[in-house]
Design a protein around this motif. Structure first.
Motif, PDB file in Angstrom:
ATOM      1  N   ALA A  70       0.827  -1.211   0.000  1.00 28.56           N
ATOM      2  CA  ALA A  70       0.000   0.000   0.000  1.00 28.56           C
ATOM      3  C   ALA A  70       0.860   1.259   0.000  1.00 28.56           C
ATOM      4  O   ALA A  70       0.489   2.273  -0.604  1.00 28.56           O
ATOM      5  N   ALA A  71       2.014   1.212   0.649  1.00 33.96           N
ATOM      6  CA  ALA A  71       2.911   2.374   0.653  1.00 33.96           C
ATOM      7  C   ALA A  71       3.448   2.661  -0.743  1.00 33.96           C
ATOM      8  O   ALA A  71       3.585   3.831  -1.134  1.00 33.96           O
ATOM      9  N   GLY A 121      -4.240   9.349   1.465  1.00 36.52           N
ATOM     10  CA  GLY A 121      -4.217   8.477   2.637  1.00 36.52           C
ATOM     11  C   GLY A 121      -5.518   7.731   2.831  1.00 36.52           C
ATOM     12  O   GLY A 121      -5.518   6.544   3.174  1.00 36.52           O
ATOM     13  N   VAL A 122      -6.666   8.400   2.619  1.00 37.23           N
ATOM     14  CA  VAL A 122      -7.966   7.737   2.750  1.00 37.23           C
ATOM     15  C   VAL A 122      -8.102   6.616   1.721  1.00 37.23           C
ATOM     16  O   VAL A 122      -8.599   5.520   2.034  1.00 37.23           O
ATOM     17  N   ALA A 142      -1.178  -2.520   9.508  1.00 38.08           N
ATOM     18  CA  ALA A 142      -0.846  -2.338   8.100  1.00 38.08           C
ATOM     19  C   ALA A 142      -0.989  -0.879   7.688  1.00 38.08           C
ATOM     20  O   ALA A 142      -0.194  -0.353   6.893  1.00 38.08           O
ATOM     21  N   THR A 143      -2.000  -0.191   8.231  1.00 34.07           N
ATOM     22  CA  THR A 143      -2.191   1.230   7.923  1.00 34.07           C
ATOM     23  C   THR A 143      -1.031   2.060   8.465  1.00 34.07           C
ATOM     24  O   THR A 143      -0.522   2.964   7.776  1.00 34.07           O
ATOM     25  N   GLY A 165      -1.384   8.654   7.927  1.00 35.20           N
ATOM     26  CA  GLY A 165      -1.849   7.844   9.050  1.00 35.20           C
ATOM     27  C   GLY A 165      -3.300   8.109   9.397  1.00 35.20           C
ATOM     28  O   GLY A 165      -4.120   7.185   9.491  1.00 35.20           O
ATOM     29  N   PHE A 166      -3.666   9.383   9.579  1.00 31.27           N
ATOM     30  CA  PHE A 166      -5.047   9.718   9.926  1.00 31.27           C
ATOM     31  C   PHE A 166      -5.994   9.367   8.774  1.00 31.27           C
ATOM     32  O   PHE A 166      -7.051   8.764   8.982  1.00 31.27           O
ATOM     33  N   GLY A 167      -5.628   9.743   7.570  1.00 35.03           N
ATOM     34  CA  GLY A 167      -6.466   9.410   6.427  1.00 35.03           C
ATOM     35  C   GLY A 167      -6.594   7.916   6.221  1.00 35.03           C
ATOM     36  O   GLY A 167      -7.653   7.417   5.825  1.00 35.03           O
ATOM     37  N   GLY A 168      -5.513   7.165   6.461  1.00 36.02           N
ATOM     38  CA  GLY A 168      -5.585   5.719   6.327  1.00 36.02           C
ATOM     39  C   GLY A 168      -6.549   5.091   7.304  1.00 36.02           C
ATOM     40  O   GLY A 168      -7.326   4.192   6.943  1.00 36.02           O
TER      41      GLY A 168
END
Length: 512
Positions: A212-213, A325-326, A345-346, A390-393
């Protein structure tokens, strides 16, 4: 033929070259230093081919520039050595001016060439010793060339104003770049073998986060490239001023080529600005919340840099990294079967994406003579990107779990054993036809049995024995006459005998 193909695959030493490794005599265990002639030749190509290609391109470029500008060719060796070092991000000193902000296009091309050459030489089932030899071959050629270039620039220091920043920086940059190339080349062909070298077990959520990264970094770079293109067309009126120092066609061509080489640096800076970090130009800076005046070089590549006070609507561009990120969190929430591991994972995705952008920002920044240090504010970049990703994920992951249908998990591709004859790695076909023939034969036997059963139990009251008579042409003919039938048998039927003793009592007719 199948056993022969299996032997070829078992002795295959490389996917790309198709070389074979000679079998060791019984009782003889070759040491780690032992190499077959074919394998030694492959490693020699890995070490030499990317380095020779880079050197040939550098010599051609330097000669073209010197001949078009009328420069004396006596300084050509020093110019070639300095250009080769600059292509590997080694800072140079020209007179009293330090040039640390170097273009990324040549560096990316050289790393890609080395990674591709390394991928071609990866064996089918690499051992740690083979991977060590391959990594050493990838590093050997560039490190040797770096030593030669340092020696040439050192000898020419009294004649030309070109100087390198020293052996530590030169060998350090070359070592880091080609270690990345080796990891990329080996990982593209033998990811499981590369992971096996890690002393600890890698959890599944870490692998999902790393994938995902990679997608997150590519999306963010795409957004930066799109923002650069839009800003370039908005500020297209500055194009004449960017070429004001070009006096002829050669100057225009050189300025345009230099701008294209610096284009990845501009895209990385645009991605940093979209995240909220500022791009520094010495004493000046450019960001979403303010623009501070400073001295900038005159290049067409810097046309997209905004001028003047920051507009209030620029803050809305912070939705871009948040949206990226979302989207990454939504993908993890839909595809991850491990619900407890999905948050980890996020976090892994956010951390690796931020570290990747930090490395890119370091590569795309540096000292630029009298302008000063040019590049993204690294501290702001790290804090803001890990926050958005991070927050969006987490928001995307929770949204996907509550409102979206989980995606079907993709099963990893099966790994075929080289010792079997079921699959041919080169042609992509099954070589052992018995793999399918056995199944089809079994199915045919089942169908025949069903037909025989149907023929036998179609009329339970009748049982008929038939004789198989072989004719002169060795063909088998079978004829079954039903009881009470008046039809004459065909002429080509030699003999048919109906045994009445096996018929039921009620079907027996007197006189028959």
């Amino acid at each position: 033929m199948n056993s022969r193909n299996a032997l070829v695959r078992r002795t295959s030493g490389s996917r790309g070259t198709g070389e074979t490794v000679a079998a060791s005599p019984p009782g003889h265990d070759p040491g780690w230093w032992s190499l077959s002639p074919e394998r030694a030749r492959t490693l020699l190509l890995v070490a030499a081919r990317p380095t020779i290609t880079a050197l040939a391109a550098t010599v051609l470029l330097v000669l073209v520039v010197m001949l078009t500008t009328g420069t004396d060719l006596t300084s050509a060796p020093a110019a070639v050595a300095a250009t080769w070092l600059a292509a590997h991000q080694v800072p140079l000193t020209i007179g009293r001016t330090t040039l640390g902000l170097l273009p990324l296009v040549p560096t990316a091309v050289l790393v890609w060439l080395a990674a591709r050459e390394c991928a071609r030489a990866v064996p089918n089932r690499p051992t740690p010793v083979e991977l060590g030899w391959l990594t050493g071959a990838v590093l050997a050629g560039p490190l040797l060339m770096a030593a030669v270039c340092l020696a040439v620039t050192g000898d020419a220091a009294g004649v030309t104003p070109l100087e390198s920043s020293g052996p530590v920086a030169a060998f350090g940059w070359v070592l880091v770049l080609y270690l990345v190339a080796a990891a990329a080349g080996i990982g593209s062909r033998a990811w499981s073998s590369l992971c096996a070298l890690v002393p600890i077990e890698i959890p599944e959520w870490a692998v999902l986060g790393a994938r995902a990264a990679r997608r997150t970094v590519l999306r963010m770079l795409g957004c930066g490239a799109l923002a650069t293109a839009i800003s370039f067309f908005v500020h297209l009126s500055r194009l004449d001023g960017a070429y004001r120092q070009a006096h002829n066609f050669t100057d225009v061509l050189g300025t345009t080529l230099l701008s294209l080489l610096y284009l990845p640096n501009v895209v990385i800076g645009a991605a940093g600005i979209l995240s909220g970090a500022a791009v520094l130009f010495g004493a000046g800076s450019v960001g979403l919340f303010g623009v501070t005046g400073g001295h900038m070089p005159v290049l067409p590549a810097l046309i997209p840099v905004p001028e003047g006070p920051a507009s209030p609507w620029w803050a809305a561009l912070l939705l871009v990294p948040l949206g990226v990120g979302v989207l990454g969190g939504i993908e993890l929430g839909r595809t991850s079967d491990d619900r407890p591991g999905a948050p980890w994972a996020t976090l892994t995705c956010a951390a690796l994406s931020t570290l990747t952008f930090l490395a890119l920002a370091i590569l795309g920044s540096g000292q630029l003579g009298a302008v000063g240090w040019v590049g993204v504010d690294l501290l702001m970049l790290v804090v803001l990107m890990v926050t958005w990703f991070g927050f969006g994920g987490f928001v995307g992951m929770v949204f996907a779990r509550r409102f979206l249908t989980p995606a079907a998990p993709t099963e990893p591709a099966e790994e075929y054993d080289d010792d079997t004859d079921d699959y041919d790695d080169d042609t992509g076909d099954y070589e052992d036809d018995d793999y399918y023939d056995d199944d089809y034969d079994d199915e045919d036997e089942d169908v025949d049995d069903e037909d025989d059963d149907a023929a036998e139990y179609d009329d339970p009251a009748v049982e008929v024995d038939a004789e198989l008579v072989e004719d002169f042409d060795d063909e088998l003919e079978v004829s079954i006459a039903a009881p009470g039938s008046t039809d004459e048998p065909a002429d080509d039927i030699v003999d048919v005998e109906v045994v009445e003793s096996d018929l039921p009592d009620e079907d027996k007719t007197p006189g028959r």
